[in-house]
Write an enzyme that holds these catalytic residues in place. Structure first.
Site, PDB file in Angstrom:
ATOM      1  N   ASP A   1       0.684  26.567  11.306  1.00 42.61           N
ATOM      2  CA  ASP A   1       0.224  27.358  10.154  1.00 42.61           C
ATOM      3  C   ASP A   1       1.173  28.532   9.964  1.00 42.61           C
ATOM      4  O   ASP A   1       0.753  29.685   9.904  1.00 42.61           O
ATOM      5  CB  ASP A   1      -1.207  27.838  10.387  1.00 42.61           C
ATOM      6  CG  ASP A   1      -1.858  28.364   9.112  1.00 42.61           C
ATOM      7  OD1 ASP A   1      -1.456  27.945   8.011  1.00 42.61           O
ATOM      8  OD2 ASP A   1      -2.776  29.205   9.222  1.00 42.61           O
TER       9      ASP A   1
ATOM     10  N   ASN B   1       1.185  34.952   9.367  1.00 41.36           N
ATOM     11  CA  ASN B   1       1.119  34.738  10.813  1.00 41.36           C
ATOM     12  C   ASN B   1       2.415  35.118  11.516  1.00 41.36           C
ATOM     13  O   ASN B   1       2.645  34.728  12.670  1.00 41.36           O
ATOM     14  CB  ASN B   1       0.769  33.277  11.122  1.00 41.36           C
ATOM     15  CG  ASN B   1      -0.717  33.002  10.950  1.00 41.36           C
ATOM     16  OD1 ASN B   1      -1.535  33.897  11.113  1.00 41.36           O
ATOM     17  ND2 ASN B   1      -1.058  31.770  10.616  1.00 41.36           N
TER      18      ASN B   1
ATOM     19  N   ASP C   1      -1.480  33.932  16.177  1.00 40.15           N
ATOM     20  CA  ASP C   1      -2.454  32.921  15.767  1.00 40.15           C
ATOM     21  C   ASP C   1      -1.918  31.499  15.833  1.00 40.15           C
ATOM     22  O   ASP C   1      -1.475  30.923  14.838  1.00 40.15           O
ATOM     23  CB  ASP C   1      -2.960  33.216  14.352  1.00 40.15           C
ATOM     24  CG  ASP C   1      -4.202  32.397  14.016  1.00 40.15           C
ATOM     25  OD1 ASP C   1      -4.730  31.718  14.920  1.00 40.15           O
ATOM     26  OD2 ASP C   1      -4.636  32.440  12.861  1.00 40.15           O
TER      27      ASP C   1
END
Length: 346
Positions: A204, A209, A222
């Protein structure tokens, strides 16, 4: 509309989370901050010993313990290889703790700001870091995490939506038809690279992030969506704008990436299939979470006729975008026809 069966998770309180941390031997000094997260519940806590911790409480039913621990192990492996990530602390004999019916992990807080993706040096630096990240990811496969190397995640989302009752009868045929076309094109694109190499990925890797500090540059946060997949999955979400802008951005990222790791240029043909897969998956994700009170409040437009009509139109555009062609056939180099002042890439 169908409901997420775990509605209680939407009401998880800071008091409960602080009690869980105390059970793990982490005592707050009274300062805490609820952080933005839709999928999990995340709390920043100042501890009595002076450390600042970020506690993540996992949504029940999403991941198994084995999947979460595999993510934690990957983060630790990256940290040991000096790839800057937020790796969970060991709390007793595990990085994953259970408290009543909830599970949580704790990482150190790592500050920073969003990277300036209109700066070619920033993109190249992120590319080098992703190359180092992927060198670690190539060492061994995930055994329990998901695989994003086919249209299967899209089929799962499609089937769930078709059985959910969230598609209006007048919209369902058009949506189902275009999704089927998309899934066939995605499978065709992956099938065109029969020896496609997959590895452990961030999964992701959008700009939210990645945090940037002036002295140390970028670091990742994350890994909740870590998956097995092709390297391009961690690169394409850094790209935005029109075709020329994305070519220029990708040239910068690859300039950095290929100084430390090999990149199979055939994977460029997977950018639009992966974008399409994410679009279908995102609709399924919103539908599955609709029973969480945070979701109707944050996404009031979801599930309306306008939303589904817009999705049909966008997915039809993706069918065209996925037609076989030479993607990014002539990547612009960072120094070619790029204006990095004011508006960035233009």
């Amino acid at each position: 509309m169908s409901q997420d069966p775990d509605t209680s998770f939407g009401n998880l309180t800071p008091e409960f989370m602080l009690d869980a941390l105390e059970q793990a031997g982490l005592y707050g000094d009274g300062r805490l901050l609820q952080l933005n997260s839709y999928e999990n519940r995340v709390l920043q806590v100042h501890l009595e010993d002076g450390r600042i911790a970020v506690a993540k409480f996992y949504r029940p039913g999403r991941w198994t313990d084995e999947q979460i621990l595999e993510e934690h192990s990957f983060a630790a492996e990256l940290a040991e290889s000096e790839v800057p990530v937020a790796a969970p602390w060991l709390l007793g004999d595990s990085t994953l703790r259970h408290y009543q019916d909830q599970r949580f992990a704790v990482t150190p807080r790592q500050g920073g700001r969003a990277p300036e993706l209109d700066d070619p040096e920033v993109l190249t630096w992120i590319g080098r870091l992703l190359g180092r990240f992927h060198l670690v990811g190539q060492r061994r496969p995930f055994k329990h995490r998901l695989h994003w190397a086919s249209a299967e995640p899209g089929r799962v989302a499609r089937d769930w939506l078709l059985n959910s009752g969230m598609l209006a009868p007048e919209i369902r045929p058009a949506w189902e038809n275009v999704v089927q076309q998309c899934l066939a094109s995605i499978d065709e694109a992956f099938g065109a690279i029969p020896d496609l190499k997959t590895l452990r990925l961030h999964g992701d890797c959008h700009p939210g992030n990645i945090l940037w500090t002036p002295d140390k540059g970028p670091h990742f946060v994350d890994l909740d969506d870590a998956v097995m997949g092709p390297a391009i999955q961690d690169l394409w979400m850094l790209l935005s704008g029109d075709d020329l802008s994305m070519r220029q951005q990708l040239a910068c990222v690859l300039d950095g990436y290929e100084t430390v790791a090999e990149f199979d240029r055939r994977e460029l043909a997977l950018i639009e299939p992966l974008r399409t897969l994410r679009m279908i998956h995102h609709s399924g994700w919103l539908a599955k979470r609709w029973g969480d009170p945070a979701f109707p409040h944050a996404f009031p437009w979801f599930g309306t006729p306008n939303y589904w009509n817009d999705q049909v139109a966008k997915l039809r555009e993706q069918v065209e975008a996925m037609r076989p062609r030479e993607p990014f056939a002539e990547l612009a180099r960072p120094e070619d026809e790029v204006d990095f002042d004011g508006d960035g890439f233009s």
